[in-house]
Design an enzyme around this catalytic site. Sequence first.
Site, mmCIF file in Angstrom:
data_model
loop_
_atom_site.group_PDB
_atom_site.id
_atom_site.type_symbol
_atom_site.label_atom_id
_atom_site.label_comp_id
_atom_site.label_asym_id
_atom_site.label_seq_id
_atom_site.Cartn_x
_atom_site.Cartn_y
_atom_site.Cartn_z
ATOM 1 N N TRP A 57 0.811 -1.229 0.000
ATOM 2 C CA TRP A 57 0.000 0.000 0.000
ATOM 3 C C TRP A 57 0.839 1.271 0.000
ATOM 4 C CZ3 TRP A 57 -5.150 1.542 0.163
ATOM 5 C CH2 TRP A 57 -5.381 2.844 0.612
ATOM 6 N N MET A 58 0.417 2.238 -0.821
ATOM 7 C CA MET A 58 0.927 3.606 -0.650
ATOM 8 C C MET A 58 -0.237 4.579 -0.662
ATOM 9 S SD MET A 58 2.510 5.218 -4.169
ATOM 10 C CE MET A 58 2.623 6.791 -3.325
ATOM 11 N N ASP A 60 -0.280 9.118 0.325
ATOM 12 C CA ASP A 60 0.205 10.443 -0.074
ATOM 13 C C ASP A 60 1.679 10.497 -0.498
ATOM 14 O OD1 ASP A 60 -2.096 10.614 1.417
ATOM 15 O OD2 ASP A 60 -1.285 11.976 2.904
ATOM 16 N N GLN A 76 3.723 7.807 1.796
ATOM 17 C CA GLN A 76 3.085 7.037 2.852
ATOM 18 C C GLN A 76 3.035 5.576 2.417
ATOM 19 O OE1 GLN A 76 1.128 8.452 6.033
ATOM 20 N NE2 GLN A 76 3.187 9.189 5.573
ATOM 21 N N TRP A 84 -4.287 0.207 4.138
ATOM 22 C CA TRP A 84 -3.672 1.290 4.911
ATOM 23 C C TRP A 84 -3.254 0.777 6.291
ATOM 24 C CZ3 TRP A 84 -4.136 3.791 9.506
ATOM 25 C CH2 TRP A 84 -3.456 5.015 9.627
ATOM 26 N N PHE A 119 3.064 9.945 9.726
ATOM 27 C CA PHE A 119 2.117 10.502 8.763
ATOM 28 C C PHE A 119 2.824 11.458 7.797
ATOM 29 C CE2 PHE A 119 -2.516 10.045 10.467
ATOM 30 C CZ PHE A 119 -2.388 8.676 10.467
ATOM 31 N N ARG A 181 -2.051 17.959 11.384
ATOM 32 C CA ARG A 181 -1.047 17.109 10.730
ATOM 33 C C ARG A 181 -0.582 17.677 9.390
ATOM 34 N NH1 ARG A 181 -5.770 13.776 10.938
ATOM 35 N NH2 ARG A 181 -6.873 13.717 8.964
ATOM 36 N N ASP A 182 0.397 16.963 8.818
ATOM 37 C CA ASP A 182 0.874 17.176 7.449
ATOM 38 C C ASP A 182 1.650 18.485 7.255
ATOM 39 O OD1 ASP A 182 -0.582 14.844 7.123
ATOM 40 O OD2 ASP A 182 -2.347 15.860 6.274
ATOM 41 N N GLU A 233 -6.579 18.615 5.027
ATOM 42 C CA GLU A 233 -5.349 17.814 5.148
ATOM 43 C C GLU A 233 -4.347 18.295 4.099
ATOM 44 O OE1 GLU A 233 -6.594 13.434 6.449
ATOM 45 O OE2 GLU A 233 -7.271 13.858 4.438
HETATM 46 C C1 FRU Z 1 -4.232 12.077 3.646
HETATM 47 C C2 FRU Z 1 -3.850 11.586 5.050
HETATM 48 C C3 FRU Z 1 -3.002 12.605 5.771
HETATM 49 C C4 FRU Z 1 -2.239 11.757 6.721
HETATM 50 C C5 FRU Z 1 -1.974 10.501 5.920
HETATM 51 C C6 FRU Z 1 -1.911 9.242 6.709
HETATM 52 O O1 FRU Z 1 -4.481 11.026 2.767
HETATM 53 O O2 FRU Z 1 -5.014 11.287 5.782
HETATM 54 O O3 FRU Z 1 -3.740 13.640 6.388
HETATM 55 O O4 FRU Z 1 -1.052 12.354 7.147
HETATM 56 O O5 FRU Z 1 -3.035 10.420 4.982
HETATM 57 O O6 FRU Z 1 -1.534 8.151 5.930
#
Ligand code: FRU
Length: 473
Positions: A57-58, A60, A76, A84, A119, A181-182, A233
């Site tokens: 899985w990938m 972001d 990710q 996920w 994340f 986050r992010d 996000e």
């Molecule tokens: C967006 C998200 C981000 C988070 C990541 C987790 O797709 O929900 O906000 O950091 O994916 O995998």
Amino acid sequence: MIPGALSLAGGPALAGTADSERDRLLAKAEASVAAATSRATEDPTRPIFHFLPPAYWMNDPNGPIFFGGYYHMFYQFNPYGDDWGNMHWGHARSKDLAHWERLPIALWPSKEKGEEHCFSGSAAIDSDGRLRLFYTSIGARAPEQWMAVSTDADALGFEKFAANPVLKLSDHQGAEIDEWRDPFIFRENNVWYLVAGGHQKGRKGCIELYSSADLTTWKYLGIPIEGKEANWECPNLFRLGDRWVLVYSPHGPVRFMSGKLDLAAVKFTPEREGTVDPGHYYAPNGLETKDGRRIMWGWVNGFKPGRGWNGCLTLPRVLSLGGAGELIQLPAPELASLRGERIAIAPRPLAEGKTALAELKGNAIELELSINLETAASAGIELEGGARIAFDGRSLEVAGVKVDTPPSKAISLHVFIDRSVLEVYAASGAVCVTRVIAAPKPDSPVRAFAAGGSARISSGAAWPIAPIFEPGR
Ligand code: FRU
């Protein structure tokens, strides 16, 4: 311990004591991926010229950056399954934005520190020439923004900063941020800035702004803009010409706003907004090329589970703003280096019904096609498996998703068919749609069609496209 980790004098203190635990966790994750790679790469529906991990899985794209002569892409990554979970940062690099080389996993959850997931986030090059990764650390505690620093000149290995977090929820001068986050880093007037996503408790999605002189100590500045959606996000905030562009992912179609940013007043004033890509597209992230272009990749989602892989990135898209502040996205010209021999598509009339484009077969192809509606109500192309691209003079429908186009009898389409991924550019880059489709077979024909009258292909060309990773990787 990664060679070089001891020579970090002058840089930020790194969490050296955890090295053996890091090595153990990374080796376990790499072994899991290696055991899954042949099944994943042999799947006939897996894209070959869209960026993805060797297996599993990938989601972001994370921290794309030009560093040490290469474009680096992180993402990710779940090294333990095709769903996920267990968020690590996968890593690859490219000299030319087209061909990619796999690198070891860059970030792993530090279980011994209570970390469950690394994340999304971004990357920056510090004054010592090291690559720093900024990401949201998720564990039992509240989310925190953490930093990791490269331990060698090529940024093949990373160690976490000993004094993490670099930002915590209580740094917001009383503001209560949920789903925080992010982190996304940028530099302006010799100051580092960071924006993160989330929303204030009881309010709408927003970005929070921070600044730093050294990338290590960060100060909260405030909230430059709040939106209409419940949560935002993965913000990206960057200059395009004389405007600033904010891209954010509100748990639905990814949006952009172009306008003015006043960093001193902590205020973003949008002048124009719209959807980046209404298809299977989310959480984009981008970089500036060595020649100053802004390139962005999105996460292509929506694949069927259970194939040993799941998720890829869109093609790299060069961004610009149109005269009215609209976002223009075009496939990076570097992709032309993946083309095989050119196939000319002869101009021809399209009688009502379907017309096979006999010269064009395949499931990993690029196609440029100009269509004139003439008397037809709609015309376009249809792939084996049923995916259609249909134009009716006012809108374009791409595998079930409809977008408005400037009213015209004619349209020029730039289409990328990569097994189960279809990416379509039209209206000179003002329209971009990515769709996950039923993968056509390798020798599948492409058909053109006209409905409600006859149409015409006025020009066309196509190319087979080569894989972007080494075979079996
Ligand atoms: C967006 C998200 C981000 C988070 C990541 C987790 O797709 O929900 O906000 O950091 O994916 O995998």
